[in-house]
Design a protein around this motif. Sequence first.
Motif, PDB file in Angstrom:
ATOM      1  N   GLN A 183     -77.076  44.838   1.377  1.00  0.00           N
ATOM      2  CA  GLN A 183     -77.244  44.184   2.675  1.00  0.00           C
ATOM      3  C   GLN A 183     -77.791  45.152   3.710  1.00  0.00           C
ATOM      4  O   GLN A 183     -77.159  45.438   4.726  1.00  0.00           O
ATOM      5  CB  GLN A 183     -75.918  43.599   3.142  1.00  0.00           C
ATOM      6  CG  GLN A 183     -75.457  42.532   2.203  1.00  0.00           C
ATOM      7  CD  GLN A 183     -74.266  41.772   2.716  1.00  0.00           C
ATOM      8  OE1 GLN A 183     -73.720  42.088   3.757  1.00  0.00           O
ATOM      9  NE2 GLN A 183     -73.858  40.780   1.982  1.00  0.00           N
ATOM     10  N   PHE A 184     -78.960  45.668   3.418  1.00  0.00           N
ATOM     11  CA  PHE A 184     -79.571  46.654   4.296  1.00  0.00           C
ATOM     12  C   PHE A 184     -80.126  45.979   5.543  1.00  0.00           C
ATOM     13  O   PHE A 184     -80.874  45.017   5.457  1.00  0.00           O
ATOM     14  CB  PHE A 184     -80.686  47.365   3.532  1.00  0.00           C
ATOM     15  CG  PHE A 184     -81.078  48.671   4.119  1.00  0.00           C
ATOM     16  CD1 PHE A 184     -80.582  49.843   3.597  1.00  0.00           C
ATOM     17  CD2 PHE A 184     -81.937  48.735   5.199  1.00  0.00           C
ATOM     18  CE1 PHE A 184     -80.941  51.050   4.142  1.00  0.00           C
ATOM     19  CE2 PHE A 184     -82.288  49.943   5.743  1.00  0.00           C
ATOM     20  CZ  PHE A 184     -81.786  51.104   5.216  1.00  0.00           C
ATOM     21  N   ASN A 185     -79.741  46.480   6.707  1.00  0.00           N
ATOM     22  CA  ASN A 185     -80.289  46.019   7.984  1.00  0.00           C
ATOM     23  C   ASN A 185     -81.383  46.983   8.403  1.00  0.00           C
ATOM     24  O   ASN A 185     -81.121  48.154   8.627  1.00  0.00           O
ATOM     25  CB  ASN A 185     -79.202  46.020   9.055  1.00  0.00           C
ATOM     26  CG  ASN A 185     -78.336  44.807   8.977  1.00  0.00           C
ATOM     27  OD1 ASN A 185     -78.576  43.835   9.658  1.00  0.00           O
ATOM     28  ND2 ASN A 185     -77.330  44.858   8.118  1.00  0.00           N
ATOM     29  N   HIS A 186     -82.613  46.477   8.533  1.00  0.00           N
ATOM     30  CA  HIS A 186     -83.736  47.368   8.844  1.00  0.00           C
ATOM     31  C   HIS A 186     -83.894  47.460  10.357  1.00  0.00           C
ATOM     32  O   HIS A 186     -84.777  46.821  10.918  1.00  0.00           O
ATOM     33  CB  HIS A 186     -85.022  46.839   8.224  1.00  0.00           C
ATOM     34  CG  HIS A 186     -84.885  46.501   6.776  1.00  0.00           C
ATOM     35  ND1 HIS A 186     -85.299  47.337   5.781  1.00  0.00           N
ATOM     36  CD2 HIS A 186     -84.344  45.436   6.150  1.00  0.00           C
ATOM     37  CE1 HIS A 186     -85.039  46.794   4.621  1.00  0.00           C
ATOM     38  NE2 HIS A 186     -84.462  45.636   4.812  1.00  0.00           N
ATOM     39  N   GLN A 187     -83.055  48.178  11.019  1.00  0.00           N
ATOM     40  CA  GLN A 187     -83.163  48.201  12.482  1.00  0.00           C
ATOM     41  C   GLN A 187     -83.610  49.535  13.041  1.00  0.00           C
ATOM     42  O   GLN A 187     -84.237  49.577  14.075  1.00  0.00           O
ATOM     43  CB  GLN A 187     -81.821  47.807  13.106  1.00  0.00           C
ATOM     44  CG  GLN A 187     -81.402  46.396  12.764  1.00  0.00           C
ATOM     45  CD  GLN A 187     -82.351  45.350  13.301  1.00  0.00           C
ATOM     46  OE1 GLN A 187     -83.045  45.584  14.272  1.00  0.00           O
ATOM     47  NE2 GLN A 187     -82.411  44.203  12.661  1.00  0.00           N
ATOM     48  N   LEU A 358     -81.390  40.662  18.280  1.00  0.00           N
ATOM     49  CA  LEU A 358     -82.168  41.074  17.110  1.00  0.00           C
ATOM     50  C   LEU A 358     -82.780  42.457  17.284  1.00  0.00           C
ATOM     51  O   LEU A 358     -82.922  43.203  16.335  1.00  0.00           O
ATOM     52  CB  LEU A 358     -83.285  40.067  16.849  1.00  0.00           C
ATOM     53  CG  LEU A 358     -82.853  38.725  16.305  1.00  0.00           C
ATOM     54  CD1 LEU A 358     -84.069  37.879  16.047  1.00  0.00           C
ATOM     55  CD2 LEU A 358     -82.055  38.885  15.035  1.00  0.00           C
ATOM     56  N   ASP A 359     -83.173  42.782  18.509  1.00  0.00           N
ATOM     57  CA  ASP A 359     -83.891  44.033  18.710  1.00  0.00           C
ATOM     58  C   ASP A 359     -82.954  45.177  19.069  1.00  0.00           C
ATOM     59  O   ASP A 359     -83.387  46.161  19.623  1.00  0.00           O
ATOM     60  CB  ASP A 359     -84.961  43.858  19.782  1.00  0.00           C
ATOM     61  CG  ASP A 359     -84.373  43.341  21.081  1.00  0.00           C
ATOM     62  OD1 ASP A 359     -83.294  42.737  21.014  1.00  0.00           O
ATOM     63  OD2 ASP A 359     -84.988  43.528  22.132  1.00  0.00           O
ATOM     64  N   ARG A 373     -75.336  46.849  16.412  1.00  0.00           N
ATOM     65  CA  ARG A 373     -74.971  45.449  16.265  1.00  0.00           C
ATOM     66  C   ARG A 373     -74.244  45.238  14.945  1.00  0.00           C
ATOM     67  O   ARG A 373     -74.481  45.938  13.967  1.00  0.00           O
ATOM     68  CB  ARG A 373     -76.261  44.633  16.314  1.00  0.00           C
ATOM     69  CG  ARG A 373     -76.150  43.181  16.026  1.00  0.00           C
ATOM     70  CD  ARG A 373     -77.444  42.494  16.401  1.00  0.00           C
ATOM     71  NE  ARG A 373     -78.595  42.937  15.617  1.00  0.00           N
ATOM     72  CZ  ARG A 373     -78.761  42.700  14.322  1.00  0.00           C
ATOM     73  NH1 ARG A 373     -77.843  42.030  13.654  1.00  0.00           N
ATOM     74  NH2 ARG A 373     -79.828  43.118  13.688  1.00  0.00           N
ATOM     75  N   PHE A 376     -74.592  38.659  13.556  1.00  0.00           N
ATOM     76  CA  PHE A 376     -75.391  37.989  14.575  1.00  0.00           C
ATOM     77  C   PHE A 376     -74.515  37.212  15.546  1.00  0.00           C
ATOM     78  O   PHE A 376     -74.977  36.318  16.232  1.00  0.00           O
ATOM     79  CB  PHE A 376     -76.405  37.053  13.917  1.00  0.00           C
ATOM     80  CG  PHE A 376     -77.324  37.776  12.975  1.00  0.00           C
ATOM     81  CD1 PHE A 376     -78.353  38.554  13.468  1.00  0.00           C
ATOM     82  CD2 PHE A 376     -77.130  37.714  11.603  1.00  0.00           C
ATOM     83  CE1 PHE A 376     -79.187  39.234  12.618  1.00  0.00           C
ATOM     84  CE2 PHE A 376     -77.969  38.390  10.747  1.00  0.00           C
ATOM     85  CZ  PHE A 376     -79.005  39.156  11.253  1.00  0.00           C
TER      86      PHE A 376
ATOM     87  N   ASP B 250     -81.007  37.020   5.701  1.00  0.00           N
ATOM     88  CA  ASP B 250     -80.965  37.050   7.168  1.00  0.00           C
ATOM     89  C   ASP B 250     -81.544  38.349   7.713  1.00  0.00           C
ATOM     90  O   ASP B 250     -82.254  38.361   8.717  1.00  0.00           O
ATOM     91  CB  ASP B 250     -79.507  36.929   7.658  1.00  0.00           C
ATOM     92  CG  ASP B 250     -78.886  35.618   7.255  1.00  0.00           C
ATOM     93  OD1 ASP B 250     -79.126  35.194   6.120  1.00  0.00           O
ATOM     94  OD2 ASP B 250     -78.167  35.037   8.076  1.00  0.00           O
ATOM     95  N   ASN B 251     -81.198  39.458   7.050  1.00  0.00           N
ATOM     96  CA  ASN B 251     -81.650  40.755   7.547  1.00  0.00           C
ATOM     97  C   ASN B 251     -83.171  40.860   7.517  1.00  0.00           C
ATOM     98  O   ASN B 251     -83.759  41.539   8.351  1.00  0.00           O
ATOM     99  CB  ASN B 251     -81.051  41.867   6.697  1.00  0.00           C
ATOM    100  CG  ASN B 251     -79.555  41.905   6.811  1.00  0.00           C
ATOM    101  OD1 ASN B 251     -79.012  41.558   7.855  1.00  0.00           O
ATOM    102  ND2 ASN B 251     -78.880  42.304   5.751  1.00  0.00           N
ATOM    103  N   SER B 254     -84.535  38.955  10.486  1.00  0.00           N
ATOM    104  CA  SER B 254     -84.273  39.634  11.759  1.00  0.00           C
ATOM    105  C   SER B 254     -85.294  40.741  12.013  1.00  0.00           C
ATOM    106  O   SER B 254     -85.450  41.183  13.154  1.00  0.00           O
ATOM    107  CB  SER B 254     -82.855  40.192  11.785  1.00  0.00           C
ATOM    108  OG  SER B 254     -82.768  41.337  10.985  1.00  0.00           O
ATOM    109  N   CYS B 255     -85.987  41.215  10.961  1.00  0.00           N
ATOM    110  CA  CYS B 255     -87.048  42.227  11.170  1.00  0.00           C
ATOM    111  C   CYS B 255     -88.232  41.648  11.915  1.00  0.00           C
ATOM    112  O   CYS B 255     -89.060  42.395  12.434  1.00  0.00           O
ATOM    113  CB  CYS B 255     -87.587  42.747   9.846  1.00  0.00           C
ATOM    114  SG  CYS B 255     -86.388  43.448   8.793  1.00  0.00           S
ATOM    115  N   HIS B 257     -88.567  40.369  14.649  1.00  0.00           N
ATOM    116  CA  HIS B 257     -88.602  40.493  16.111  1.00  0.00           C
ATOM    117  C   HIS B 257     -89.663  41.487  16.583  1.00  0.00           C
ATOM    118  O   HIS B 257     -90.041  41.486  17.740  1.00  0.00           O
ATOM    119  CB  HIS B 257     -87.233  40.900  16.647  1.00  0.00           C
ATOM    120  CG  HIS B 257     -86.873  42.316  16.366  1.00  0.00           C
ATOM    121  ND1 HIS B 257     -86.058  42.679  15.327  1.00  0.00           N
ATOM    122  CD2 HIS B 257     -87.229  43.467  16.976  1.00  0.00           C
ATOM    123  CE1 HIS B 257     -85.935  43.992  15.316  1.00  0.00           C
ATOM    124  NE2 HIS B 257     -86.627  44.506  16.293  1.00  0.00           N
TER     125      HIS B 257
END
Lengths: 508, 353
Positions: A183-187, A358-359, A373, A376, B250-251, B254-255, B257
């Motif tokens: 569950q990688f979040n690419h932020q 999101l950002d 974060r 969501f 979902d992730n 979310s990219c 954006h």
Amino acid sequence: MHSFITTRSGIFAKLPTGIIRILNEKIFETQSSSFCISRSLSRDSSDGNNDDKEVSNDEKRIPRAGEYRSPWKILKEEFEGVSTLKPLGTEVPRETDVLIIGGGVVGSAVAYWLKQRSAKGHTVTVVERDPVYTRASSMLSCGGIRHQFSVPENVQLSMFTSEFLRNIKENLSVIHESLPDVQFNHQGYLFLAPPRDAEQLANNVKMQQELGAKVVLLSKKQLAEKYPWMNLDGIECGSFGVEGEGWFDPWLLVRALKQKNLSLGTKYVHGELTGFEFAQKGNTNEPDILEAGVVRIKSGVEYEIKFAVVVNCAGPWAADVAEMARIGIGENDLQVSLPVEPRKRFVYVTHCPEGPMLDCPFVIDPSGVYLRREGFGGHYLCGSSPTNESEEPDIANFEVDYDFYEKVVWPGVANRVPAFNDSKLKSAWAGFYDYNFFDQNLVIGPHPYLRNMYFANGLSGHGLQHSIGVGRAIMEHILDGDYKTINLEKFHFDRFISKVPIEEQGIV
Amino acid sequence: MAEYCKQIIFTRNFFKLCHLSRSLKKFSCRSYSKSSEREKKSPNNELAEVTEDENEKLIQKFLRENPVPNPVRNTEKEYFDSMKDSKRRGLFETMPTHLTSWLYKDYIIDDHTELFLQHEIKVRQLLREDHKYREDRVKVLGHDLAAAHFIVHRGGAVKFVGRETWLVKNKEGQVPLPNTCIDNMHLEAVDLSNTKFTQVSAENLAPLSHLRYIRMHNCPYLDDWFLAKLHPLKDTLEFLDINNCPEITDNGLSCLHHFSNLQCLRVSNLERVKNIGLMCLLLEDRIPNLLVLGLTDDLLQPDHSQSTGERKLVRALLGFTSEKEDFIKGSIREKFESIPYLKEMYGIIKKVE
């Protein structure tokens, strides 16, 4: 029980030992029950009284391979599972090629790379005292991964971990299990710098870009355009990782690694290391070698494991393991201790319905406060490191200091993101950093004197993001005798003896 | 399947046996001897011959001086023999290692899933190698044409700026594209549908300066990393169409954006996106002109499973009999039992019946 077999072995010689054991238990039921009672009594007394404990432990200790013991005794232990309906083989192997102390993310990664190189070439045993990982540093972290460090090797280690996670479906898939997903979040991480640190940040970004990391430097104007919700008072510029950075679920990574390791034949032992045994010296000039470790399992029985190499992956408690090998308490060459200690850090969960969604990157403020974060639903994780050594919290327990949130973290976050003035603290937890108080950097490689003791410690809060790379480096050093991909020689233990620290600015 | 496995076992054992047996080794030595005779004529090999002779003398001397017990001597002799003709040591040892490596691998053949898994991993690795960004291709063709060749050759479709037609590979497998670099040919739209593109292929799309449209339907290997890697297109991309990509979560959404210029996003059949309604609302909040297509009203409700359930319950109570029966007998019942207040109402309906 045992005497019966030995005296009448002539009669039962042709039967398998498991059947003999069952027969014995049927015939001598009373004896065996009395044996059980005596055993349980001795366990009780060992918990209560320290003097008794030492005596009873010596009796219960099962020696390592290579020492003469009665073959019947060994067979009896090997076939113990027949009566208890468990798989055959003893709980703790008596010899192994590589013993890994600590089955967290670093220990599992070392085991994975050793087995990945050749699954049947060598045996690997992992000793883990807490298989559900209630105290493990990686589980209690934020799970972030970033490429923004000031030491090039750290950047390379992080980039390798990103690459590994990108191809995790090839690397860690196991039959009869669903494909792994962390569950990688690419932020990405956003490091903010005041005017006095701007030059340093620009130099770091240049170095990271040369190594291939996708990091960009943003001016104040660009920051204001990109993040309109942010208060940029006192900020000159920021560096933002556009690719490969973010955060993931550490539990899923450790679980996938562990499953893969089990499928490749790594032995996981639920127990605690209580000491080391040194090899008998023939010559006084020869250096000491560690020969065996003593592992106490849940039932209180102690096993000795003979090994060729031991890897210390005990995280915050690495110094305790090192002390068992007389590092830091011995003479001459063993005088220098491992400068790693647990430091407690808090992670706070706040709810802010009006916050950035999101950002929102992993923001790191110049004051040391961080924010990210979580999901969501308007939840955020935040925290900070204490600025002074004197403010370090007590490490005796896992209690959370809520005053710290009120005094330091909340004002810091609300100053940077004004929306957080209307936020509410939901929950919090505490975890340990395996803090290297010498230079906040990795300790890797063999001990200069005890050559078969390897370290993978002192990662000071970036253990999760470097784990995979560190595991590979240790595998290379054990099997090839040298580093093949990333040269980590300058992180060896020798630097504590020569007292040359490696400075890393990017410690959060 | 079983026969196939048996064949594998048979061939593998056979080769192992061959590999181990000395007879085959000798045979192979003989077959190689012809070529070695030819080689001896060249002047370079004369030097080697001298050293070989010297070696032989040394070995014989060594063997004479150190007599060893019988079984050990045999192996020793074999070892020295093999050292002597190191160039022609058996059939398999002269082969490159990557061709013979499978001989030494252990496969669990009882369990065919192991084979499938190995196959799947291999496929992914090969695809990843295939989809890498190649500098030599870009040097010859330029970024846009290189990307066009890359996509069309693998079954996708492309469209250039100022042209109406989509370019696809024809039936003979020919690619209708120029083979040299041409200025002012810019890619405008890309269709990756029904292909096996992986996340690595994003590296080829990233340097495109005029790309406005990406469509991906039925792409089993495209995942979140692909969407995350498209960030260099953040100022140009205007239309994104994602349908039936089972690895996107979902992730990944979310990219999106980053794409401040995105006009339209079409999403449908994304199994692993849990809160698709929420994600789309958040994206619409973030990107000013965005229009999201492909969402039904149900999906935009806060918790759509509950709201549709409620609606169905109300309809059932009002007397839409067919649905009533469906809902009582069908699998939806389980869903209702998990919600406490609906469970009570369900009880009431039963009493009425």
